[in-house]
Design an enzyme around this catalytic site. Structure first.
Site, PDB file in Angstrom:
ATOM      1  N   THR A 138       0.833  -1.258  -0.038  1.00 34.66           N
ATOM      2  CA  THR A 138      -0.014   0.048   0.005  1.00 34.66           C
ATOM      3  C   THR A 138       0.927   1.234   0.044  1.00 34.66           C
ATOM      4  OG1 THR A 138      -1.458   1.284   1.359  1.00 34.66           O
ATOM      5  CG2 THR A 138      -0.083  -0.594   2.245  1.00 34.66           C
ATOM      6  N   ASP A 139       0.149   2.272  -0.366  1.00 36.06           N
ATOM      7  CA  ASP A 139       0.919   3.653  -0.344  1.00 36.06           C
ATOM      8  C   ASP A 139       1.096   4.317   1.246  1.00 36.06           C
ATOM      9  OD1 ASP A 139      -1.645   4.404  -0.126  1.00 36.06           O
ATOM     10  OD2 ASP A 139      -1.539   5.982  -1.665  1.00 36.06           O
ATOM     11  N   GLU A 140      -0.004   3.569   2.037  1.00 35.83           N
ATOM     12  CA  GLU A 140       0.262   4.097   3.419  1.00 35.83           C
ATOM     13  C   GLU A 140       1.505   3.964   4.004  1.00 35.83           C
ATOM     14  OE1 GLU A 140      -3.382   3.270   5.633  1.00 35.83           O
ATOM     15  OE2 GLU A 140      -4.401   2.953   3.825  1.00 35.83           O
ATOM     16  N   TYR A 163      -1.546  -0.630  10.931  1.00 37.89           N
ATOM     17  CA  TYR A 163      -1.634  -1.629   9.714  1.00 37.89           C
ATOM     18  C   TYR A 163      -0.576  -0.979   8.794  1.00 37.89           C
ATOM     19  CZ  TYR A 163      -3.026  -2.118   4.919  1.00 37.89           C
ATOM     20  OH  TYR A 163      -3.076  -2.229   3.416  1.00 37.89           O
ATOM     21  N   LYS A 167       2.651  -3.311   7.189  1.00 34.11           N
ATOM     22  CA  LYS A 167       2.918  -3.656   5.674  1.00 34.11           C
ATOM     23  C   LYS A 167       4.286  -3.035   5.345  1.00 34.11           C
ATOM     24  CE  LYS A 167       0.651  -4.805   3.026  1.00 34.11           C
ATOM     25  NZ  LYS A 167       0.191  -6.074   2.313  1.00 34.11           N
TER      26      LYS A 167
END
Ligand code: NAD
Length: 356
Positions: A138-140, A163, A167
């Site tokens: 993810t870009d998070e 989260y 990741k």
């Protein structure tokens, strides 16, 4: 890809993005797939029902953190490649209970990398050179942006939620397994996905369902946080492009060039539900600003130009059309929603405080 009998091992193929990937590989590309999924609250075999009658499709219920089971599956199915999507994926749940995120996203990814490496090292030369381990992320992991700028492949990792941190850890493990063991790893980082079969706890399906039912529509804080939305079918095509044409050791970013504030997305869903399922009450009148998510990132945005150039990939679904189709899908697929929610999630607020 379709010419090899060996399957692609997809983890998390009963989830939102995984099921779209499985449908694409089996039904559109004629590719053999082994779907390995633990069927947590977020995983449902109904989501891959269209593909499951194909002889190209196999399913094994399994936990990626179970090394023995993963080793047995590699030996039994001898996959040509792995596409790893299995994860705990909801930021709000990671605030309430981060332990599952560390277990699956970090320990599970580590276990899968270990078993994939063991299997890969024992392959013959040709199969070994063809093998890829594609890690979907993810870009998070890059943290929050201000009003300006966009994430690129060179953005530093600054994860803010449990989260995102879990990741980020798995991205680092994947990269290290490439660097240290030469496992042919490719990492992809994608912006927010939307589309059919998304578990109705995430913003778009949650709000669509509530609007259809005439319930209050919660908006976290001001609602002025900005997300870049990509339709799940565009993400899936990107994953396959990276698998087929990506450089080993490389990172590819996918985004939709569709930045929207959360509030504007909620308003747009309200208007679409008014149009597609008319009612006396305007759904916008149901919008309620509620307490913000702790540590809520302000803005994410992706600069996908390098990916467009290297993979020849681009987003094809315009957000307004994709959102309309998605809202219509949730209107038409109550039965799927009821089944996946039953006894698991009642639509209540998640992620505000640490549970005791
Ligand atoms: P999801 O929650 O809908 O699906 C996750 C799937 O993983 C479920 O089928 C679940 O049963 C399975 N799973 C969970 N723990 C497992 C375990 N220990 N062993 C085996 N299977 C397990 O998630 P999603 O939205 O489809 O996301 C898929 C992947 O894409 C994740 O890795 C996520 O981080 C990444 N991603 C998601 C988005 C998004 O907007 N949804 C954006 C970028 C990247």
């Amino acid at each position: 890809m379709g010419e090899h009998a060996a399957p692609i091992l997809v983890t998390g193929g009963a989830g939102f993005i995984g099921s779209a990937l499985v449908r694409h590989l089996v039904l559109e590309r004629g590719c053999a797939v082994l779907n390995v999924d633990a069927l947590t609250y977020a995983g449902h075999e109904q989501s891959v029902a269209d593909a499951s009658s194909s002889p190209l499709y196999r399913f094994e219920r399994g936990d990626i953190a179970d090394a023995k089971h993963m080793a047995a599956l590699f030996q039994a199915y001898r996959p040509q490649s792995v596409i790893h999507l299995a994860a705990e994926s909801h930021v709000d749940r990671s605030i309430d209970g981060p332990a599952d995120f560390i277990r699956t996203n970090v320990v599970g990814s580590f276990t899968l990398l270990e078993e994939a490496t063991r299997y890969w090292l024992a392959l013959d030369r040709e199969a070994r050179s063809r093998f890829r381990f594609l890690h979907v992320s993810t870009d998070e992991v890059f943290g929050a942006l201000g009003a300006e700028g966009r994430f690129t492949e060179d953005s530093p990792y600054r994860p803010n939620s449990p989260y995102a941190a879990s990741k980020a850890a798995s991205d680092h493990l994947a990269r290290a397994w490439w660097h240290t063991y030469a496992l042919p790893v490719i990492v992809t980082n994608c912006s927010n996905n939307y589309g059919p079969y998304q578990y109705p706890e995430k913003l778009i399906p949650l709000v669509a369902r509530k609007a259809i039912a005439g319930l209050e529509l919660p908006v976290y804080g001001s609602g002025l946080q900005v997300r870049d939305w990509l339709h799940v079918t565009d993400h899936v095509r990107g994953i396959v492009a990276a698998l087929e044409r990506g450089t080993v050791g490389g990172t590819y970013l996918f985004g939709g060039d569709s930045e929207r504030t959360n509030l504007s997305v909620v308003q747009q869903i309200a208007d679409l539900v008014d149009e597609l399922s008319p009612s006396d009450t305007s759904r916008r009148s149901l919008i309620r600003h509620v307490a913000d998510r702790p540590g809520h990132d302000y803005r994410y945005a992706i600069d996908a130009s390098a990916t467009r150039e290297s993979l020849g990939w681009r987003a094809e679904v315009a957000f307004d059309a994709g959102l309309r189709d998605t809202v219509r899908w949730y209107l038409d697929n109550d039965a799927w929603c009821d089944e996946v929610l039953a006894g698991r999630y009642d639509g209540s607020r998640l992620g505000r405080v640490m549970s005791a």
